[in-house]
Structures are given as structure tokens and as C-alpha cells.
Scaffold this motif. Sequence first.
Motif, PDB file in Angstrom:
ATOM      1  N   VAL A 288       0.849  -1.186   0.000  1.00 55.34           N
ATOM      2  CA  VAL A 288       0.000   0.000   0.000  1.00 55.34           C
ATOM      3  C   VAL A 288       0.887   1.238   0.000  1.00 55.34           C
ATOM      4  CG1 VAL A 288      -1.736   1.293   1.287  1.00 55.34           C
ATOM      5  CG2 VAL A 288      -1.836  -1.210   1.219  1.00 55.34           C
ATOM      6  N   TYR A 289       0.672   2.112  -0.965  1.00 53.20           N
ATOM      7  CA  TYR A 289       1.424   3.357  -1.034  1.00 53.20           C
ATOM      8  C   TYR A 289       0.529   4.503  -0.593  1.00 53.20           C
ATOM      9  CZ  TYR A 289       5.098   0.941  -3.590  1.00 53.20           C
ATOM     10  OH  TYR A 289       6.113   0.093  -3.938  1.00 53.20           O
ATOM     11  N   LYS A 298      -0.206  -5.419   3.035  1.00 50.68           N
ATOM     12  CA  LYS A 298      -1.449  -5.996   3.551  1.00 50.68           C
ATOM     13  C   LYS A 298      -1.613  -7.424   3.052  1.00 50.68           C
ATOM     14  CE  LYS A 298      -4.775  -4.411   5.184  1.00 50.68           C
ATOM     15  NZ  LYS A 298      -5.325  -4.542   6.534  1.00 50.68           N
ATOM     16  N   GLY A 299      -2.316  -8.207   3.839  1.00 52.09           N
ATOM     17  CA  GLY A 299      -2.611  -9.580   3.441  1.00 52.09           C
ATOM     18  C   GLY A 299      -1.461 -10.512   3.778  1.00 52.09           C
ATOM     19  N   THR A 300      -1.588 -11.752   3.322  1.00 56.45           N
ATOM     20  CA  THR A 300      -0.564 -12.762   3.569  1.00 56.45           C
ATOM     21  C   THR A 300       0.429 -12.777   2.417  1.00 56.45           C
ATOM     22  OG1 THR A 300      -2.153 -14.112   4.783  1.00 56.45           O
ATOM     23  CG2 THR A 300      -0.133 -15.194   4.034  1.00 56.45           C
ATOM     24  N   GLY A 312      10.622   6.790  -6.890  1.00 57.27           N
ATOM     25  CA  GLY A 312       9.795   7.954  -6.573  1.00 57.27           C
ATOM     26  C   GLY A 312       9.285   7.895  -5.148  1.00 57.27           C
ATOM     27  N   THR A 313       9.346   6.699  -4.547  1.00 62.04           N
ATOM     28  CA  THR A 313       8.965   6.543  -3.152  1.00 62.04           C
ATOM     29  C   THR A 313      10.055   7.156  -2.279  1.00 62.04           C
ATOM     30  OG1 THR A 313       7.788   4.495  -3.629  1.00 62.04           O
ATOM     31  CG2 THR A 313       8.386   4.887  -1.343  1.00 62.04           C
ATOM     32  N   CYS A 314       9.665   8.055  -1.368  1.00 67.40           N
ATOM     33  CA  CYS A 314      10.650   8.744  -0.531  1.00 67.40           C
ATOM     34  C   CYS A 314      10.858   8.065   0.818  1.00 67.40           C
ATOM     35  CB  CYS A 314      10.236  10.191  -0.294  1.00 67.40           C
ATOM     36  SG  CYS A 314      10.249  11.190  -1.795  1.00 67.40           S
ATOM     37  N   ALA A 320       6.243  -1.365   8.088  1.00 67.48           N
ATOM     38  CA  ALA A 320       5.551  -1.582   6.813  1.00 67.48           C
ATOM     39  C   ALA A 320       5.541  -3.048   6.381  1.00 67.48           C
ATOM     40  CB  ALA A 320       6.185  -0.721   5.721  1.00 67.48           C
ATOM     41  N   PHE A 321       6.633  -3.754   6.602  1.00 65.57           N
ATOM     42  CA  PHE A 321       6.728  -5.160   6.181  1.00 65.57           C
ATOM     43  C   PHE A 321       6.965  -6.073   7.387  1.00 65.57           C
ATOM     44  CE2 PHE A 321       7.917  -2.572   2.552  1.00 65.57           C
ATOM     45  CZ  PHE A 321       7.136  -3.128   1.545  1.00 65.57           C
ATOM     46  N   ARG A 322       6.550  -5.610   8.537  1.00 65.56           N
ATOM     47  CA  ARG A 322       6.790  -6.355   9.768  1.00 65.56           C
ATOM     48  C   ARG A 322       6.164  -7.745   9.708  1.00 65.56           C
ATOM     49  NH1 ARG A 322       5.177  -3.044  14.822  1.00 65.56           N
ATOM     50  NH2 ARG A 322       3.188  -3.151  13.707  1.00 65.56           N
TER      51      ARG A 322
END
Length: 497
Positions: A288-289, A298-300, A312-314, A320-322
Amino acid sequence: MKKSNITFLLTMLMSMVGLNASAHNIEVKNADGKTIYYSYINYGTELAVTYRGTDYSHFPNEYTGNVVIPESVTYNNKTYSVTSIDSGAFYDCSGLTSIEIPNSVTSIGYRAFYGCTGLTSVTIPNSVTSIGQDAFAHCSGLTSVTIGNSVTSIGSQAFRDCSGLTSIEIPNSVTSIGGSAFDGCSGLTSIEIPNSVTSIGEHAFDGCSGLTSVTIPNNVTSIGGYTFSGCSGLTSVTIPNNVTSIGYRAFYGCTGLTSVTIPNSVTSIGQDAFSGTAWDNNLPDGIVYAGKVAYKYKGTMPENTSITIKNGTCGIAGGAFRDCSGLTSVTIPNSVTNIGNYAFSGCSGLTSVTLHCNSVGTWFRFMSSIKEVWIEKEVTSIGEESFAGCSGLQSIYNNAEDAFFIPKNTFDDATYSSAKLYVPTGMKATYEKIPWWLNFNKKEEYDFPTGITIPQQSKDVKVVDAYQINGLKTGSMQKGLNIIRMSDGTTRKIVSK
């Protein structure tokens, strides 16, 4: 000069600047018979309303009922202006029911009305420019507050736990709202923060369970940790375009929050910023951005998943990926400048990390699962302890443009002695002189791929699947040699950078 005379002079001097052992210097009765206690300030030229005695808790309820503070006081044939309300002046005066503050007062001090549970309303005149820390904290009976239009700052915890407060108007003069300023004001249903406000402290509206709407002004650039945490009545929020960061648990536990608009100006979102909200729970599966941030996965996550954060993602939000145990490799683009705490915590399957970002922080510290790190040309610095505790590291591929200096504790001593450092062909001698790359016992030159080699193919033929050289399906191309299956049924071998 006699010692007694020196002592007398020192005592007088201290009283004039308000540093005397006794808080109040004089006590004067108003026309209504109420006694008010004062201390000298500004070198004895003005007065501050204060408490009786040497400590604000020694004489509880020295002020009761209605108290009118005069603009000036005449004492011993000299007239003094009353310009401030001292720290703790009305502390714990539960019998105080109303207060009249004159236009001569410019400041309200620390804990000035703390615990005045009988106080139901207060008007802060236009002369006041600052409201101190804890000034009206725990005034649970307070239902109405009017803040004058000269106030520029509302101190931390200024109205904390004023549970009876249902609304408050913040004037355009206010530029900062302190941490926990309205924390625990469960009766607040709406609040409009004017555009003059540029700073909102942590926990500012924490626990305002009755709050259903809030307007965040355009001049705010950051939303601190816990700012709106526990605002369970909040249903929607729009983050203005100037905000670049949203702090740790900023909207944590806002169970009614179903709609959030995050602009592209946001480059950093703290851990659990929206945890426990309906909006967070209903996000689609996958990465999810939000704004310019990889907010969360999100999800499995399927096993043997490789993720490339889109360019482009800063930032990558905290957590986030825990616990994405299926994640095996991740590529960080050069646009990323910030990765939050615990972003990859619990990613027990993560073995390979590729870094294109200019500066590398401690994002993967103590991740023993990581076996290889690819440091690409865009990297110009690596911080202290960036890979401390990465006990599984076997290979570091350093393709940086320059052999830049790194702190000695960037890697553990065990990594320096056992892992192999790969450097560009012809650069081994250079790296044997650069601190602290020189600490690596094993160095080897390596021909780094210059890009992705893809055989010429029809525009209608597409990649269907990708596999590692050992036949393990990856779903997307990995660094090194890949076997890919095309939509026309053919297979190809491709080297990916």
C-alpha cells in the motif's frame, strides 16, 4: 558594611526580582473583601498574582468563589500594574468558581489554575500572549474557554484532562499548540485549527474520544506522534499538502476513521500511525502506497516473495513489512530517504537486500537472516551500525561509484573476518586502503552487470514466470541469472542487475 545590612540588601534584591524564599511579597484586599497575594516582578516595578506562603500546595483553597484580579494595585502609596499570573497561583483551588483576568495581564504561568475543578468558564483577554504548561490542566468542570487574539502559544498540557470542555476556538494569532495541550479532553466534539498554526506537539489531542471532525491547517508541516491517538469519534481526516511527516501512532486507535487523504508531500509515516483504524483495516492486499511512502504490506505474503519499492517513493513507514516471513529479497530505490523503525522486523526469510539510496541507515540492523547486501552506484554513505548484528552476512557486493569511508562499526568484527567483500574490477587495491573497507579479510574483484540483458522479442510476447537458476519460481526477475518463461511458450536466460 555589617553582615546584617548585607543580608537585608540581598533579601530586598531577591524580592524585587521575584527570587525570594517566600512566594508572595504583599497581600492586598480587593473592594469586595477578597485577599489576593502578589509577588514583585520586573525589578519591583510590576506585580504577579501568586499563591500564599512559600509553596503553592501549603495553603489549599486560599482562593474561593469569584475572584476579580485588578489591573493595578496601590500599596504603600505606590501603584503597580498586575501583568502576570504566576506559576501555581491558583493551584488546586477547587473552590474557585470564576475568575476575571484584566487586560493588563500578558502571561499565564505554569500550573496557574491546575486542578481548579470548580471553575466552569474562563475568558483569556487579548493582552495575554502565552498560556503556560499545565495552566488549566485537570479543570474537569471547565466547559467554556475564550482565548484572546494575542495568544501566540498554547503550552504543553495547557488544557489536559479538561473533560467537560466541549468546544474551543483557537484564534489566528496562535502559531504553536504544545504537546498534550488537549490530551484527555474527551468532551471535545470539534476543533478548528487556524492557518496560523505551524506546530502541533505530540499527544496534542490524544484521547479526545468525542472529537468527530478536525481541520488541520495548511501551514502545518508535520503531525507529531500520538497527536490524535484514541480519537475514536473521528471519521475522516484530510492531511494538507505541506505535511511531510506523520508521526508514530499519530492516529492510533481512531476506530471510527474510515477515510484518510494523504498527499504526495508526505515522505515519512511513523510506525502504527493508523493502526486500529477502519481505514487501515480495509486497505487492499499487497503493498500500500500513501503519499510518497510505502505504507505497509497488507494480506498474507506468499513464500519466496521479492519486492522492489517503486522509484519515486521517498520513505518506507515503520513496521511496513513487519513479520512478512515470506519476503526473501527487497530492492530500495535511490528516491528513498527515510525508512521507519521496525520496517522489516520479523522478516525471517529476508536474505538479500539491494540498496540504490544515497544514504543507508540502521534499517536492517540485527537481521541475522540477511546473507547478501548489494550496494549500488547511487550509494554515497553508510551510517554507523547499519549492519550491526547481521550475523548471517556472507557477501557484500559494493558497486558504489566511489570508495567512500565507512565507520568501523558499520559491520560487526565477525562480518569483517568471515564475509567476502566484492568490489568492481580493478578496485581491490583501492579498497585495501579505505577505512574501514580495509578491515575485510576477504576481498575479491567482481564484474558487476551493467543492466538487464533481454533478447529481442515480439512486442506481443510477454514474461509469464521467472525462476532462479536452481528452478525455484520467484515470480519476478532477481539479481543475477534468471530463467524466464515467455507467453509464446519459450524460455530464456536473462542476467538482471
